[in-house]
Design a protein around this motif. Structure first.
Motif, PDB file in Angstrom:
ATOM      1  N   ILE A 112    -100.350 -12.747 -72.769  1.00 17.61           N
ATOM      2  CA  ILE A 112    -101.139 -13.849 -72.324  1.00 17.61           C
ATOM      3  C   ILE A 112    -100.523 -15.190 -72.967  1.00 17.61           C
ATOM      4  O   ILE A 112    -100.277 -14.805 -74.310  1.00 17.61           O
ATOM      5  N   ALA A 113    -100.555 -16.142 -72.429  1.00 14.87           N
ATOM      6  CA  ALA A 113    -100.151 -17.418 -72.988  1.00 14.87           C
ATOM      7  C   ALA A 113    -101.308 -18.447 -72.431  1.00 14.87           C
ATOM      8  O   ALA A 113    -101.204 -18.983 -71.428  1.00 14.87           O
ATOM      9  N   THR A 114    -102.210 -18.730 -73.465  1.00 14.01           N
ATOM     10  CA  THR A 114    -103.393 -19.543 -73.034  1.00 14.01           C
ATOM     11  C   THR A 114    -103.561 -20.834 -74.013  1.00 14.01           C
ATOM     12  O   THR A 114    -103.132 -20.774 -75.341  1.00 14.01           O
ATOM     13  N   ASN A 115    -104.037 -22.033 -73.605  1.00 16.07           N
ATOM     14  CA  ASN A 115    -104.379 -22.903 -74.320  1.00 16.07           C
ATOM     15  C   ASN A 115    -105.958 -23.017 -74.840  1.00 16.07           C
ATOM     16  O   ASN A 115    -106.442 -23.914 -75.190  1.00 16.07           O
ATOM     17  N   LYS A 116    -106.465 -21.817 -74.559  1.00 16.80           N
ATOM     18  CA  LYS A 116    -107.827 -21.218 -75.264  1.00 16.80           C
ATOM     19  C   LYS A 116    -107.495 -21.020 -76.742  1.00 16.80           C
ATOM     20  O   LYS A 116    -106.352 -20.399 -76.902  1.00 16.80           O
ATOM     21  N   PRO A 117    -108.398 -21.516 -77.824  1.00 17.18           N
ATOM     22  CA  PRO A 117    -108.182 -21.088 -79.109  1.00 17.18           C
ATOM     23  C   PRO A 117    -108.083 -19.341 -79.180  1.00 17.18           C
ATOM     24  O   PRO A 117    -108.532 -18.697 -78.587  1.00 17.18           O
ATOM     25  N   GLU A 118    -107.027 -19.146 -80.126  1.00 19.06           N
ATOM     26  CA  GLU A 118    -106.681 -17.710 -80.080  1.00 19.06           C
ATOM     27  C   GLU A 118    -107.981 -16.779 -80.221  1.00 19.06           C
ATOM     28  O   GLU A 118    -108.063 -15.690 -79.615  1.00 19.06           O
ATOM     29  N   GLY A 119    -108.598 -17.231 -81.285  1.00 14.78           N
ATOM     30  CA  GLY A 119    -109.903 -16.199 -81.478  1.00 14.78           C
ATOM     31  C   GLY A 119    -110.686 -16.063 -80.591  1.00 14.78           C
ATOM     32  O   GLY A 119    -111.306 -14.941 -80.300  1.00 14.78           O
ATOM     33  N   LEU A 120    -111.064 -17.135 -79.850  1.00 21.16           N
ATOM     34  CA  LEU A 120    -111.796 -17.022 -78.571  1.00 21.16           C
ATOM     35  C   LEU A 120    -111.178 -16.299 -77.352  1.00 21.16           C
ATOM     36  O   LEU A 120    -112.034 -15.420 -76.800  1.00 21.16           O
ATOM     37  N   ALA A 121    -110.047 -16.371 -77.058  1.00 23.97           N
ATOM     38  CA  ALA A 121    -109.170 -15.499 -76.227  1.00 23.97           C
ATOM     39  C   ALA A 121    -109.245 -14.044 -76.526  1.00 23.97           C
ATOM     40  O   ALA A 121    -109.579 -13.145 -75.726  1.00 23.97           O
ATOM     41  N   GLU A 122    -108.867 -13.774 -77.604  1.00 28.63           N
ATOM     42  CA  GLU A 122    -109.096 -12.383 -78.260  1.00 28.63           C
ATOM     43  C   GLU A 122    -110.608 -11.783 -78.300  1.00 28.63           C
ATOM     44  O   GLU A 122    -110.678 -10.678 -77.642  1.00 28.63           O
ATOM     45  N   ALA A 126    -111.669  -8.664 -75.804  1.00 27.22           N
ATOM     46  CA  ALA A 126    -112.107  -7.285 -76.084  1.00 27.22           C
ATOM     47  C   ALA A 126    -113.377  -7.396 -75.604  1.00 27.22           C
ATOM     48  O   ALA A 126    -113.846  -5.948 -75.247  1.00 27.22           O
ATOM     49  N   ASP A 127    -114.199  -8.496 -75.381  1.00 24.59           N
ATOM     50  CA  ASP A 127    -115.498  -8.257 -74.603  1.00 24.59           C
ATOM     51  C   ASP A 127    -115.353  -7.722 -73.255  1.00 24.59           C
ATOM     52  O   ASP A 127    -116.176  -6.749 -72.891  1.00 24.59           O
ATOM     53  N   LEU A 128    -114.301  -8.365 -72.593  1.00 24.94           N
ATOM     54  CA  LEU A 128    -114.078  -7.549 -71.149  1.00 24.94           C
ATOM     55  C   LEU A 128    -113.437  -6.264 -71.115  1.00 24.94           C
ATOM     56  O   LEU A 128    -113.049  -5.778 -70.031  1.00 24.94           O
ATOM     57  N   GLY A 129    -113.123  -5.734 -72.086  1.00 25.52           N
ATOM     58  CA  GLY A 129    -112.488  -4.381 -72.347  1.00 25.52           C
ATOM     59  C   GLY A 129    -111.127  -4.364 -71.957  1.00 25.52           C
ATOM     60  O   GLY A 129    -110.614  -3.128 -71.388  1.00 25.52           O
ATOM     61  N   ALA A 130    -110.154  -5.464 -71.993  1.00 25.90           N
ATOM     62  CA  ALA A 130    -109.098  -5.495 -71.343  1.00 25.90           C
ATOM     63  C   ALA A 130    -107.937  -5.805 -72.425  1.00 25.90           C
ATOM     64  O   ALA A 130    -106.802  -5.690 -72.047  1.00 25.90           O
ATOM     65  N   ARG A 131    -108.153  -6.097 -73.687  1.00 26.45           N
ATOM     66  CA  ARG A 131    -107.126  -6.427 -74.610  1.00 26.45           C
ATOM     67  C   ARG A 131    -106.095  -5.570 -74.598  1.00 26.45           C
ATOM     68  O   ARG A 131    -104.926  -6.073 -74.784  1.00 26.45           O
TER      69      ARG A 131
END
Length: 223
Positions: A112-122, A126-131
């Motif tokens: 994943i390459a996202t412009n969402k802050p890393e902590g929020l993306a992680e 994790a919340d969605l069970g897909a990390r």
């Protein structure tokens, strides 16, 4: 050499607009503003995928306010509200998780390459069970640069254990198109996100209309 498939997050893998707009509305309330954003409006949902400040500017602009200091004042409250309710309305697009699992099953690296802050993306993954399905995750603040800088894509590929020679970026916006061009990799743009109705004009190497078609789209790119 295995392929490396890097995905944008918001508007590409997941529809995060509902939770983002809720956080923006909480921030607007914190600022004492009465204007609110609406998840039923396509413009609002598309703006949500462009980031927190874009949402605040949209709402404030509708109230006749152009004040970057006020946007800045609302940004941290927005992030705080988002972190407290990050996955209430967010869902993966149909077929996305099955497509990612299929890539992994055939030996491809996935990141994943996202412009969402890393902590929020992680936190979201994790919340969605897909990390666990992704070999790398590079966020807006992981590096000193962010998309569309090519180093953002390079880091996502490197951390996934892949090679740029067989890498592809799947996204939904002009930022993703520019990132792929700068990194000299093919770009696939999805057509189903709220902000993705005109992505063909960005001349990506391919369009993806549904995740069921991902394998065929990647095969046609001859990575």
């Amino acid at each position: 050499m295995k392929r490396t498939v890097i995905f944008d997050l918001d508007g590409t893998l997941c529809d995060t607009s509902g939770d983002l707009l809720a956080a923006a509305n909480a921030a607007l309330a914190h600022l004492g503003q009465v204007e609110r954003l609406d998840a039923d409006r396509v413009e609002d949902r598309a703006t949500a995928l462009r980031g927190g400040r874009a949402m605040l500017r949209l709402a404030l602009g509708r109230a006749g306010i152009e004040d970057e200091a006020l946007v800045d004042a609302g940004y941290q409250p927005l992030l705080d509200a988002y972190g407290q309710a990050i996955s209430r309305h967010t869902t993966f697009y149909p077929g996305a998780l099955d497509a990612v699992a299929a890539l992994r099953a055939q030996g491809d690296a996935v990141g994943i390459a996202t412009n969402k802050p890393e902590g929020l993306a992680e936190q979201l993954m994790a919340d969605l069970g897909a990390r666990h399905l992704f070999d790398s995750l590079v966020g807006a603040d992981t590096l000193p640069v962010r998309k569309p800088h090519p180093d953002h894509m390079v880091a996502a590929v490197d951390r996934a254990g892949g090679d740029m020679a067989r890498a592809v970026l799947i996204g939904d916006t002009d930022t993703d198109r520019k990132t792929a061009t700068a990194a000299r990799v093919p770009c696939v743009l999805v057509t189903f996100g709220p902000g993705a109705h005109d992505v063909s004009s960005l001349s990506p190497e391919a369009l993806l209309h549904h995740y069921d078609d991902l394998d065929a789209v990647l095969a046609a790119l001859d990575l």
